[in-house]
Design a protein around this motif. Structure first.
Motif: not given
Ligand code: ADP
Ligand code: ADP
Length: 239
Positions: A11, A13-15, A54
Motif C-alpha cells: 500500500k 499512499y499518495r504522498n 482503503h
Molecule cells: P487512500 O489512498 O487510502 O485513499 P489517501 O492517501 O487519500 O488515502 O489519504 C487520505 C487523507 O488522509 C490524505 O489527505 C492524507 O494526507 C491524510 N492522512 C491521514 N493520515 C495520514 C498520515 N499518517 N500521514 C499523512 N497523511 C495522512
C-alpha cells in the motif's frame, strides 16, 4: 482452508509513503494473531486493507478464499459481512441505547427505514440480548451509550462485532483508550468469545506483553514489512 491471506500486498499512499511493503501471510480458523510494531509501522494500514476501508496498491487479499481487492457491490458486502471490527474509540452511536447499538451494527439495519424507526425483529433482539449477557452487559440494555464507562463502551463494541457472526475479527488497538484493569477484562472477553466460536482474530497492539499473554502468533511489523512471524516464545527467544 485459511480465512485470511495476504499475497504480496503493498500500500503506497499518495504522498509516496509505503504503508505496507510486500506483505505475505495467512491466518487460520481459531488463530489469535497480534500485530505489533512501533507507531507508523503499518499496523492500522494492514487492518484497514482487510475490509477495504482503503484500496491496496499491489497484491491480493483473500477472505475465505475470495479476492476482496477485486470484489464490488453485493459480492463486496457479502465478504465484508464475514469481518467484524472493534475500534480503539468504540465507534458507538452515543445517543442510542446499548441494545440499539448492537442491533444497529447488524448489516442491513444501518441504513434501513426499520433501523431508523427502531423496529428490529424479535429474533435479532433475542440474539443481541444473549450476546450482551455473555459479556455481562445484560443490566444495561436500555442505557444510553453516552452514559457508559470506557470498558463498558468497548463491551458494546464487542457485542456489535459478534452480532454479525463474523469468521474474522479485526481489533484496532482495542485497549489503547482503557485503564489496565478494564484492558484486561476486554482482552479476556475478546479472547474467550473468539475461542468459543473458533473464529480468526487479528489484533493490533502496541503493548508487547499483552500480545504475548493472549496471542498464539505474533506478527511484527516495521516500516511496512513483516520482520517477525512466530509464537510469543520464539519472539522472546530472539530478543
Ligand atoms: P487512500 O489512498 O487510502 O485513499 P489517501 O492517501 O487519500 O488515502 O489519504 C487520505 C487523507 O488522509 C490524505 O489527505 C492524507 O494526507 C491524510 N492522512 C491521514 N493520515 C495520514 C498520515 N499518517 N500521514 C499523512 N497523511 C495522512
Ligand atoms: P501504525 O498503525 O503502525 O502506527 P500506520 O499504518 O498508521 O502505522 O502508518 C504507516 C505509515 O503510513 C506511516 O508512515 C504513516 O505516516 C503513513 N500513513 C498512514 N495513513 C496515511 C495516509 N492516509 N496518507 C499518507 N500516509 C499515511
Amino acid at each position: 482452508a485459511s480465512l485470511l491471506t495476504f499475497q504480496d500486498v503493498s500500500k503506497v499512499y499518495r504522498n509516496g509513503v509505503h504503508g505496507l511493503n510486500h506483505v505475505t501471510f495467512s491466518v487460520w480458523p481459531g488463530e489469535f494473531v497480534a500485530v505489533i510494531g512501533p507507531s507508523g509501522a503499518g499496523k492500522s494500514t494492514l487492518l484497514r486493507s482487510i475490509n477495504r476501508l482503503h484500496n491496496v496498491t499491489g497484491g491480493h487479499i483473500l477472505i475465505v478464499g475470495e479476492d476482496i481487492s477485486r470484489a464490488r457491490g453485493r459480492h463486496l458486502r457479502m465478504l465484508r459481512r464475514q469481518i467484524g471490527m472493534i475500534f480503539q474509540n468504540y465507534n458507538l452511536v452515543y445517543r442510542l441505547s446499548v441494545l440499539q447499538n448492537v442491533l444497529h451494527g447488524r448489516l442491513g439495519y444501518m441504513s434501513s427505514v426499520q433501523g431508523m424507526l427502531g423496529r428490529y425483529c424479535e429474533e435479532d433482539k433475542r440474539k443481541a440480548i444473549g450476546i450482551l449477557r455473555e459479556i455481562d452487559m445484560g443490566d444495561f440494555l436500555n442505557t444510553r451509550a453516552a452514559d457508559l464507562s470506557g470498558g463498558q463502551k468497548q463491551r458494546v463494541g464487542i457485542a456489535r462485532a459478534f452480532m454479525q457472526e463474523p469468521q474474522i475479527l479485526l481489533c484496532d488497538e482495542p485497549i489503547a483508550s482503557l485503564d489496565p484493569s478494564s484492558a484486561k477484562i476486554i482482552m479476556d472477553m475478546i479472547f474467550a468469545m473468539a475461542s468459543r466460536r473458533r473464529i480468526a482474530c487479528v489484533v493490533n497492539l502496541h503493548q508487547i506483553d499483552v500480545a504475548a499473554a493472549y496471542a498464539s502468533r505474533i506478527i511484527g511489523l516495521r516500516k511496512g514489512k513483516i520482520v517477525f512471524d512466530g509464537t510469543p516464545g520464539e519472539l522472546t527467544d530472539g530478543v
